[in-house]
Design a protein around this motif. Structure first.
Motif, PDB file in Angstrom:
ATOM      1  N   ALA A  97       0.833  -1.201   0.000  1.00 29.30           N
ATOM      2  CA  ALA A  97       0.000   0.000   0.000  1.00 29.30           C
ATOM      3  C   ALA A  97       0.867   1.249   0.000  1.00 29.30           C
ATOM      4  CB  ALA A  97      -0.909   0.004   1.222  1.00 29.30           C
ATOM      5  N   SER A  98       0.314   2.332  -0.525  1.00 25.94           N
ATOM      6  CA  SER A  98       1.074   3.572  -0.603  1.00 25.94           C
ATOM      7  C   SER A  98       0.716   4.528   0.530  1.00 25.94           C
ATOM      8  CB  SER A  98       0.815   4.244  -1.954  1.00 25.94           C
ATOM      9  OG  SER A  98      -0.550   4.551  -2.076  1.00 25.94           O
ATOM     10  N   ALA A  99       0.041   4.024   1.559  1.00 25.77           N
ATOM     11  CA  ALA A  99      -0.346   4.879   2.667  1.00 25.77           C
ATOM     12  C   ALA A  99       0.276   4.397   3.968  1.00 25.77           C
ATOM     13  CB  ALA A  99      -1.864   4.909   2.812  1.00 25.77           C
ATOM     14  N   ALA A 100       0.762   5.342   4.749  1.00 21.42           N
ATOM     15  CA  ALA A 100       1.214   5.051   6.105  1.00 21.42           C
ATOM     16  C   ALA A 100      -0.030   5.020   6.983  1.00 21.42           C
ATOM     17  CB  ALA A 100       2.179   6.126   6.582  1.00 21.42           C
ATOM     18  N   VAL A 101      -0.134   4.037   7.850  1.00 15.90           N
ATOM     19  CA  VAL A 101      -1.263   3.901   8.767  1.00 15.90           C
ATOM     20  C   VAL A 101      -0.744   4.142  10.175  1.00 15.90           C
ATOM     21  CG1 VAL A 101      -3.065   2.383   9.655  1.00 15.90           C
ATOM     22  CG2 VAL A 101      -2.392   2.240   7.245  1.00 15.90           C
ATOM     23  N   VAL A 102      -1.372   5.074  10.876  1.00 11.69           N
ATOM     24  CA  VAL A 102      -0.961   5.453  12.213  1.00 11.69           C
ATOM     25  C   VAL A 102      -2.169   5.316  13.142  1.00 11.69           C
ATOM     26  CG1 VAL A 102      -0.160   7.385  13.624  1.00 11.69           C
ATOM     27  CG2 VAL A 102       0.773   7.054  11.333  1.00 11.69           C
ATOM     28  N   HIS A 103      -1.957   4.636  14.260  1.00 10.29           N
ATOM     29  CA  HIS A 103      -3.005   4.468  15.271  1.00 10.29           C
ATOM     30  C   HIS A 103      -2.651   5.339  16.471  1.00 10.29           C
ATOM     31  CE1 HIS A 103      -4.663   0.917  13.235  1.00 10.29           C
ATOM     32  NE2 HIS A 103      -3.406   0.694  12.905  1.00 10.29           N
ATOM     33  N   PHE A 104      -3.664   5.695  17.232  1.00 11.59           N
ATOM     34  CA  PHE A 104      -3.391   6.448  18.447  1.00 11.59           C
ATOM     35  C   PHE A 104      -4.456   6.170  19.481  1.00 11.59           C
ATOM     36  CE2 PHE A 104      -5.249   9.133  15.187  1.00 11.59           C
ATOM     37  CZ  PHE A 104      -6.367   9.692  15.786  1.00 11.59           C
ATOM     38  N   CYS A 105      -4.097   6.388  20.725  1.00  4.97           N
ATOM     39  CA  CYS A 105      -5.003   6.214  21.847  1.00  4.97           C
ATOM     40  C   CYS A 105      -4.702   7.344  22.820  1.00  4.97           C
ATOM     41  CB  CYS A 105      -4.774   4.843  22.491  1.00  4.97           C
ATOM     42  SG  CYS A 105      -6.139   4.252  23.507  1.00  4.97           S
ATOM     43  N   TRP A 106      -5.711   8.126  23.119  1.00  2.59           N
ATOM     44  CA  TRP A 106      -5.554   9.283  24.002  1.00  2.59           C
ATOM     45  C   TRP A 106      -6.298   9.001  25.298  1.00  2.59           C
ATOM     46  CZ3 TRP A 106      -9.438  12.560  25.885  1.00  2.59           C
ATOM     47  CH2 TRP A 106      -9.004  13.752  26.478  1.00  2.59           C
ATOM     48  N   ARG A 107      -5.645   9.260  26.412  1.00  5.47           N
ATOM     49  CA  ARG A 107      -6.289   9.072  27.709  1.00  5.47           C
ATOM     50  C   ARG A 107      -6.528  10.427  28.347  1.00  5.47           C
ATOM     51  NH1 ARG A 107      -3.802   5.409  32.373  1.00  5.47           N
ATOM     52  NH2 ARG A 107      -2.390   5.086  30.651  1.00  5.47           N
ATOM     53  N   GLY A 108      -7.792  10.760  28.487  1.00  4.58           N
ATOM     54  CA  GLY A 108      -8.167  11.990  29.151  1.00  4.58           C
ATOM     55  C   GLY A 108      -8.346  11.749  30.637  1.00  4.58           C
ATOM     56  N   ALA A 109      -9.079  12.633  31.275  1.00  3.63           N
ATOM     57  CA  ALA A 109      -9.343  12.511  32.703  1.00  3.63           C
ATOM     58  C   ALA A 109     -10.697  11.834  32.928  1.00  3.63           C
ATOM     59  CB  ALA A 109      -9.339  13.903  33.341  1.00  3.63           C
ATOM     60  N   ASN A 110     -10.893  11.329  34.135  1.00  8.26           N
ATOM     61  CA  ASN A 110     -12.190  10.828  34.601  1.00  8.26           C
ATOM     62  C   ASN A 110     -12.799   9.739  33.727  1.00  8.26           C
ATOM     63  OD1 ASN A 110     -12.357  12.663  36.889  1.00  8.26           O
ATOM     64  ND2 ASN A 110     -12.509  14.246  35.315  1.00  8.26           N
ATOM     65  N   GLY A 111     -11.968   8.838  33.232  1.00 14.88           N
ATOM     66  CA  GLY A 111     -12.462   7.709  32.449  1.00 14.88           C
ATOM     67  C   GLY A 111     -12.689   7.983  30.981  1.00 14.88           C
TER      68      GLY A 111
END
Length: 174
Positions: A16-30
């Motif tokens: 594939a010609s696309a870079a795939v990037v995942h992310f997970c953000w943790r905020g406050a209070n669940g």
């Protein structure tokens, strides 16, 4: 070495010609958010990419592991807030004014985090906080301080609470 392994894992998925990037953000209070984006793999060495470089982008917000909303930039409405800054060489989203302007990220949520619309979901990172918009309202209790690191990864997150193997808050800022 780790960066090279991450880059190789992006390419190992196939021709594939696309870079795939995942992310997970943790905020406050669940509150947390998972997401995935794609951009041309030719930009992996760029200093910064923006929303105009992204070819696919989706986020899902959670509260205590339960989905509360999602947003897809590819099906956004013309008036949806959409600005993104990402440093592909260090696999991170800039925070706390690292880029010019008052906001670092606006994914269906502007600096007030109140413009995601009825039934909508959005994420904002700027000079006041990183936080959510839900159904047109700022979710203040979701917020974390602006300088909180926001790191991407090659693999999807282990769970929506962002407590899996890639503990993003441990990733060092350059």
């Amino acid at each position: 070495m780790i960066r090279a392994a991450l880059l190789l894992s992006v390419f190992a998925a196939g021709p594939a010609s696309a870079a795939v990037v995942h992310f997970c953000w943790r905020g406050a209070n669940g509150y947390s958010m998972t997401g995935v984006m794609e951009f041309p793999d030719s930009l992996l060495g760029a200093g910064m990419i923006t929303e105009s470089d992204v070819t696919a982008f989706r986020i899902t917000g959670y509260r205590d592991g339960v989905p509360i909303g999602s947003w897809d930039a590819m099906t956004r409405e013309p008036d949806d807030t959409w600005y993104l800054r990402y440093f592909p060489q260090s696999w991170r989203f800039p925070t706390d004014g690292e880029v010019p302007g008052p906001f670092d990220q606006g994914w269906n949520a502007d600096g007030t985090a109140t413009d995601c619309g009825e039934g909508g979901f959005g994420f904002n990172a700027g000079n006041y906080a990183q936080d959510f918009c839900l159904s047109g309202a700022w979710i203040e209790e979701s917020g974390v301080p602006p300088p909180t690191p926001f790191i991407a990864q090659a693999e999807p997150p282990a769970d929506p609470s962002c407590r899996g193997e890639a503990l993003l808050s441990r990733f060092p800022r350059p």
